[in-house]
Scaffold this active site. Structure first.
Site, PDB file in Angstrom:
ATOM      1  N   TYR A 277      39.642  45.820  38.676  1.00 46.66           N
ATOM      2  CA  TYR A 277      39.729  44.451  39.182  1.00 46.66           C
ATOM      3  C   TYR A 277      38.321  43.888  39.266  1.00 46.66           C
ATOM      4  CZ  TYR A 277      40.987  40.611  42.413  1.00 46.66           C
ATOM      5  OH  TYR A 277      41.170  39.389  43.024  1.00 46.66           O
TER       6      TYR A 277
ATOM      7  N   THR B 136      44.249  41.649  47.529  1.00 48.74           N
ATOM      8  CA  THR B 136      43.549  40.596  48.256  1.00 48.74           C
ATOM      9  C   THR B 136      44.548  39.638  48.900  1.00 48.74           C
ATOM     10  OG1 THR B 136      41.748  40.706  46.661  1.00 48.74           O
ATOM     11  CG2 THR B 136      41.852  38.754  48.050  1.00 48.74           C
TER      12      THR B 136
ATOM     13  N   ILE C 284      48.093  38.759  36.929  1.00 49.70           N
ATOM     14  CA  ILE C 284      48.377  39.194  38.297  1.00 49.70           C
ATOM     15  C   ILE C 284      48.151  37.960  39.149  1.00 49.70           C
ATOM     16  CG2 ILE C 284      47.703  40.708  40.187  1.00 49.70           C
ATOM     17  CD1 ILE C 284      47.042  42.839  38.106  1.00 49.70           C
TER      18      ILE C 284
ATOM     19  N   ARG D 257      34.039  37.359  44.780  1.00 47.47           N
ATOM     20  CA  ARG D 257      34.299  38.025  46.060  1.00 47.47           C
ATOM     21  C   ARG D 257      33.402  39.234  46.292  1.00 47.47           C
ATOM     22  NH1 ARG D 257      38.887  37.134  49.297  1.00 47.47           N
ATOM     23  NH2 ARG D 257      40.292  35.541  48.483  1.00 47.47           N
TER      24      ARG D 257
ATOM     25  N   TYR E 230      29.897  44.276  48.855  1.00 48.92           N
ATOM     26  CA  TYR E 230      28.869  44.342  49.901  1.00 48.92           C
ATOM     27  C   TYR E 230      27.758  45.336  49.570  1.00 48.92           C
ATOM     28  CZ  TYR E 230      26.322  44.256  54.234  1.00 48.92           C
ATOM     29  OH  TYR E 230      25.312  44.131  55.139  1.00 48.92           O
TER      30      TYR E 230
ATOM     31  N   LYS F 221      42.189  43.568  35.579  1.00 48.18           N
ATOM     32  CA  LYS F 221      42.505  42.239  36.085  1.00 48.18           C
ATOM     33  C   LYS F 221      41.192  41.474  36.069  1.00 48.18           C
ATOM     34  CE  LYS F 221      43.956  39.720  40.229  1.00 48.18           C
ATOM     35  NZ  LYS F 221      44.334  39.815  41.662  1.00 48.18           N
TER      36      LYS F 221
END
Length: 295
Positions: A137, A48, A207, A142, A111, A165
Site C-alpha cells: 500500500y 485506513t 480498493i 499519509r 512517521y 494499492k
C-alpha cells in the site's frame, strides 16, 4: 504469473461505531452483506477507512475474524496488517492468517519512515511471515514514504508479493511500475478518481472508499472496462467524480462515515483524533449524495 487476489472493486469498509465508540458488530455484518449483494468484489477490513489505527489489538484481530466469518467465502477478505513497526506487522500478519484472511494489505512505514532499502527489507520480511499473498500500500500523502518503481521491481520478485494499492496519484510512476514489473505485480487504484486511468495501464481494479456508498457503481466502472466498454466506464467515473471529491472533502474516513449515516445506517462517529464533519462540508456531501441518487 502470480494468482490475482480479485479483479474489480474491493471496498475499504468503514467500521461502524456505537455511541460509546465501541464497534457495532451487528451493523458491520449488515454492511458486509449489503456490499456483497451489490457486487463488491472483495472486503478490505481494518484499513485506513476502517480506522485500524485506533483499534486495540483485540479489536483489530476480531474485526478480521468477523469479516471472514460473515463473508463466508463469498468474496475474498483482505486484512489490513501494516505497521511502521516490522515486528508488530509480523504479529498482525500471523494473526490475520489464523483468522482466515485471504490476503494481507501492508502500508509503507509511517512517521519513522525508511529508505528504499529499508522498504525492501521490511516488505520482504513480512512476505516471508505467511503464505498469504501481500498487497503493498503506497500512500505517500499519509506516510511520507513513496515506493519507487525500481523498488517495486525488486519487491515483486518475492512470490508472495502479488499486488499493490497505488495511491501516490502519480500516473507516470504507475506506468513505470507496470513497465518494470509486468504481470508479476497486480496494480489496484488507491484513488477513486483514478480507477479508469489505472485500468488503462493494466490495473486489476480499485480498493475503494466510494464503494461504501456506491458499491454497484464502483464495481460497474471496473466491469464495463473489462467488458471493453471503455467509454461507458469512463463516463460513469466522470459522473461520480463530484461525489468522489465530496467523500474526500475532509480527512478519510470522516466524510464517508457521514455518508453512510445519510443512507440510514447509523455508523456513528470516528474515534479521536478524527472529529465530526463541519456543517459546510456536510451540506456539500449531502448535495452530492442526493445528486447521485443515493439519498
Amino acid at each position: 504469473m502470480k494468482k490475482t487476489i480479485f479483479t474489480g472493486a474491493g471496498v475499504a469498509i468503514v467500521t461502524p461505531m456505537n455511541p460509546d465508540l465501541s464497534i457495532n458488530w451487528e451493523l458491520l455484518g449488515t454492511l458486509i452483506d449489503d456490499q456483497i449483494a451489490h457486487g463488491t468484489d472483495a472486503i478490505v477490513i481494518a484499513g485506513t477507512t476502517g480506522e485500524a489505527s485506533t483499534m486495540t489489538d483485540e479489536e483489530h484481530v476480531q474485526s478480521i475474524r468477523f469479516a471472514v466469518e460473515r463473508t463466508a467465502g463469498r468474496v475474498p477478505v483482505v486484512a489490513g496488517a501494516g505497521s511502521n513497526h516490522t515486528d508488530y506487522a509480523l504479529w498482525l500478519s500471523r494473526e490475520a492468517k489464523q483468522a482466515g484472511a485471504d490476503a494481507l494489505l501492508h502500508v509503507t512505514p509511517y512517521y519513522n519512515k525508511t529508505s528504499q532499502a529499508g522498504l525492501v527489507r521490511h516488505f520482504m520480511t513480512l512476505a516471508d511471515a505467511t503464505d498469504l499473498p501481500v498487497i503493498l500500500y503506497n500512500v505517500p500523502s499519509r506516510t511520507g514514504v513513496n515506493i519507487q518503481p525500481k523498488t517495486y521491481q525488486e519487491l515483486c520478485k518475492h512470490p508472495n508479493i502479488t499486488a499493490t494499492k497505488e495511491a501516490s496519484g502519480n500516473l507516470s510512476q504507475i506506468a513505470m511500475i507496470r513497465s518494470l514489473c509486468g504481470d508479476e505485480l497486480d496494480i489496484y487504484s488507491g484513488n477513486d478518481d483514478q480507477i479508469v486511468p489505472i485500468l488503462s495501464l493494466g490495473g486489476k481494479g480499485v480498493i475503494s472508499v466510494l464503494s461504501n456508498v456506491a458499491p454497484r457503481q464502483t464495481h460497474d466502472i471496473c466491469q464495463l472496462y473489462f467488458d471493453g466498454k471503455v467509454r461507458e466506464s469512463a463516463d460513469l467515473q466522470i459522473k461520480l467524480l463530484p461525489l468522489i471529491n465530496a467523500l474526500f472533502c475532509d480527512v478519510n474516513p470522516i466524510p464517508v462515515k457521514e455518508a453512510v449515516c445519510m443512507m440510514g445506517w447509523d455508523a456513528g462517529m470516528c474515534r479521536l483524533p478524527l472529529v465530526e464533519l463541519d456543517p459546510e462540508h456536510k451540506e456539500l456531501l449531502s448535495r452530492e449524495m442526493r445528486a447521485a441518487g443515493l439519498i
